[in-house]
Design a protein around this motif. Structure first.
Motif, short mmCIF file in Angstrom:
data_model
loop_
_atom_site.label_atom_id
_atom_site.label_comp_id
_atom_site.label_asym_id
_atom_site.label_seq_id
_atom_site.Cartn_x
_atom_site.Cartn_y
_atom_site.Cartn_z
N ASP A 123 14.97 -0.97 0.01
CA ASP A 123 14.58 -0.44 -1.29
C ASP A 123 13.32 -1.16 -1.78
O ASP A 123 13.36 -2.32 -2.18
CB ASP A 123 15.72 -0.62 -2.30
CG ASP A 123 15.45 0.11 -3.61
OD1 ASP A 123 14.30 0.55 -3.84
OD2 ASP A 123 16.40 0.25 -4.41
N PHE A 124 12.21 -0.47 -1.75
CA PHE A 124 10.95 -1.09 -2.14
C PHE A 124 10.99 -1.61 -3.57
O PHE A 124 10.41 -2.64 -3.90
CB PHE A 124 9.79 -0.10 -1.97
CG PHE A 124 8.50 -0.58 -2.58
CD1 PHE A 124 7.70 -1.49 -1.90
CD2 PHE A 124 8.09 -0.12 -3.83
CE1 PHE A 124 6.52 -1.95 -2.46
CE2 PHE A 124 6.91 -0.57 -4.39
CZ PHE A 124 6.13 -1.49 -3.71
N HIS A 125 11.64 -0.88 -4.45
CA HIS A 125 11.66 -1.24 -5.86
C HIS A 125 12.51 -2.46 -6.16
O HIS A 125 12.48 -2.97 -7.27
CB HIS A 125 12.14 -0.04 -6.68
CG HIS A 125 11.26 1.16 -6.56
ND1 HIS A 125 10.03 1.26 -7.18
CD2 HIS A 125 11.41 2.31 -5.84
CE1 HIS A 125 9.47 2.42 -6.89
NE2 HIS A 125 10.29 3.08 -6.06
N LYS A 126 13.27 -2.94 -5.18
CA LYS A 126 14.11 -4.12 -5.39
C LYS A 126 13.78 -5.26 -4.43
O LYS A 126 14.21 -6.39 -4.67
CB LYS A 126 15.59 -3.75 -5.23
CG LYS A 126 16.11 -2.77 -6.28
CD LYS A 126 17.59 -2.48 -6.06
CE LYS A 126 18.12 -1.52 -7.10
NZ LYS A 126 19.57 -1.23 -6.88
N HIS B 285 -0.60 -9.18 3.28
CA HIS B 285 -1.61 -8.31 3.87
C HIS B 285 -2.25 -7.42 2.80
O HIS B 285 -3.49 -7.28 2.75
CB HIS B 285 -0.97 -7.43 4.96
CG HIS B 285 -1.81 -6.28 5.38
ND1 HIS B 285 -2.81 -6.38 6.32
CD2 HIS B 285 -1.78 -4.97 4.98
CE1 HIS B 285 -3.37 -5.19 6.49
NE2 HIS B 285 -2.76 -4.31 5.69
N TRP B 286 -1.42 -6.84 1.93
CA TRP B 286 -1.98 -5.94 0.93
C TRP B 286 -2.83 -6.67 -0.10
O TRP B 286 -3.83 -6.13 -0.58
CB TRP B 286 -0.87 -5.17 0.22
CG TRP B 286 -1.44 -4.11 -0.68
CD1 TRP B 286 -1.41 -4.04 -2.02
CD2 TRP B 286 -2.18 -2.96 -0.25
NE1 TRP B 286 -2.07 -2.93 -2.48
CE2 TRP B 286 -2.56 -2.25 -1.41
CE3 TRP B 286 -2.56 -2.47 1.01
CZ2 TRP B 286 -3.29 -1.07 -1.35
CZ3 TRP B 286 -3.28 -1.28 1.07
CH2 TRP B 286 -3.65 -0.61 -0.11
N GLU B 287 -2.51 -7.91 -0.40
CA GLU B 287 -3.35 -8.68 -1.32
C GLU B 287 -4.73 -8.93 -0.71
O GLU B 287 -5.74 -8.89 -1.40
CB GLU B 287 -2.68 -10.00 -1.67
CG GLU B 287 -1.55 -9.87 -2.68
CD GLU B 287 -2.01 -9.21 -3.96
OE1 GLU B 287 -2.96 -9.71 -4.59
OE2 GLU B 287 -1.44 -8.17 -4.34
N LEU B 288 -4.77 -9.18 0.57
CA LEU B 288 -6.06 -9.35 1.24
C LEU B 288 -6.86 -8.04 1.20
O LEU B 288 -8.08 -8.05 0.98
CB LEU B 288 -5.85 -9.80 2.68
CG LEU B 288 -5.40 -11.26 2.87
CD1 LEU B 288 -4.97 -11.50 4.31
CD2 LEU B 288 -6.51 -12.22 2.48
N ALA C 72 0.20 -1.00 -6.90
CA ALA C 72 -0.32 0.26 -6.37
C ALA C 72 -0.86 0.03 -4.96
O ALA C 72 -1.64 -0.88 -4.72
CB ALA C 72 -1.42 0.80 -7.28
N GLY C 73 -0.46 0.86 -4.04
CA GLY C 73 -0.92 0.75 -2.66
C GLY C 73 0.08 0.03 -1.76
O GLY C 73 0.17 0.33 -0.56
N LEU C 74 0.81 -0.91 -2.31
CA LEU C 74 1.79 -1.64 -1.51
C LEU C 74 2.98 -0.76 -1.17
O LEU C 74 3.54 -0.86 -0.07
CB LEU C 74 2.25 -2.90 -2.25
CG LEU C 74 3.33 -3.74 -1.56
CD1 LEU C 74 2.87 -4.19 -0.17
CD2 LEU C 74 3.69 -4.96 -2.42
N GLU C 75 3.37 0.10 -2.09
CA GLU C 75 4.53 0.96 -1.83
C GLU C 75 4.31 1.88 -0.63
O GLU C 75 5.18 1.93 0.26
CB GLU C 75 4.86 1.78 -3.09
CG GLU C 75 6.11 2.64 -2.91
CD GLU C 75 6.52 3.34 -4.19
OE1 GLU C 75 7.54 4.08 -4.17
OE2 GLU C 75 5.83 3.15 -5.22
#
Length: 268
Positions: free
Chosen positions: A119-122, A27-30, A2-5
């Motif tokens: 494709d974000f999902h892949k 970056h998003w994990e930080l 959640a949030g990364l997409e």
């Protein structure tokens, strides 16, 4: 994830290499662990502010990504350098205040599918492993930003056990007195004694003139009852059910008014 997409959708125009997508995930994990990005480069720029987004020009150098982060509690400022060495990315992170350094090496192909950058999902794979590597290699060595102290819940109000005759009071510690039940004069006390297995309340369905609620002198049956029981007939502390009025003129029905089973049998 959640949030990364939405972050990836926002940065998609700048993602042209697999390492770009990996930097987005790092970056998003930080951000998830309480850090915000200040900007690019080793030195601060004008009008910097903490942001969950990547700064402009973050992907300019495909071989060396340099980003600065600050914790939400302003206790730490991290300098992140992501260096590409062949097919691997070496993360070098330094806490600018303590000069402490942490390093993590990631194989880009283990986490990014370069055939599906659109494709974000892949595009991402093995995300749980990636999160574990970042947490153990970067977040834990420096310590997660301190969370704001959670507001302590308000103390529970003292329960008035007399409000509900069905509820029993909690067990009391030794040496303390159990909560007093409702007044027997209360119309809501009817039946309360029948619901209390400990016998600490008044208001049973059987009318007992000794417990009618009106002030009466205390009676100790172990001391004897003139004309009825000699002294010592009832052991001290034993339960005693009166078999008749204990004095002349005592109002109320006989406690033993209930007839025995088969009372209407003429042969009894």
């Amino acid at each position: 994830m959640a949030g990364l997409e939405p972050l990836y959708a926002w940065a998609r125009a700048a993602v042209s290499r697999p390492q770009d997508a990996l930097v987005c995930a790092i970056h998003w994990e930080l951000v998830r662990h309480g850090y915000r990005c200040l900007g690019t480069g080793d030195q601060p720029g004008p009008d910097e502010r903490k942001s969950e987004l990547l700064p402009a020009g973050w992907e300019a150098n495909k071989e060396l990504y340099t980003l600065r982060y600050k914790s939400t509690d302003d206790a730490r400022e991290l300098l992140l350098k992501a260096i590409m060495v062949e097919d691997s990315m070496i993360l070098n992170v330094m806490d600018r205040s303590s000069q402490k350094v942490a390093d993590v090496t990631l194989a880009v192909a283990d986490y990014i599918d370069q055939e599906h950058l659109d494709d974000f999902h892949k595009v991402y794979k093995n995300m749980e492993e990636l999160r574990t590597r970042i947490t153990s290699g970067i977040i834990t060595p420096f310590g997660a930003p301190a969370e704001k102290a959670k507001k302590e819940p308000e103390s529970k109000k003292k329960v008035d056990w007399g409000d509900n005759p069905v509820r029993l009071p909690p067990r009391q510690p030794l040496g303390t007195r159990a909560p007093t039940g409702p007044s027997p004069l209360s119309p809501f006390a009817v039946g309360g004694e029948d619901l209390d297995p400990f016998g600490g309340r008044s208001g049973g369905m059987i009318v007992d003139p000794l417990h009618s609620g009106f002030p009466r002198p205390g009676i100790d049956p172990s001391s004897g009852i003139p004309g009825r029981l000699p002294p010592g007939a009832v052991p001290p502390g034993a339960r005693f059910d009166p078999f008749g009025p204990l004095g002349p003129g005592r109002p109320g029905p006989d406690p033993d008014h209930l007839p025995p089973p088969g009372y209407d049998d003429m042969f009894m």
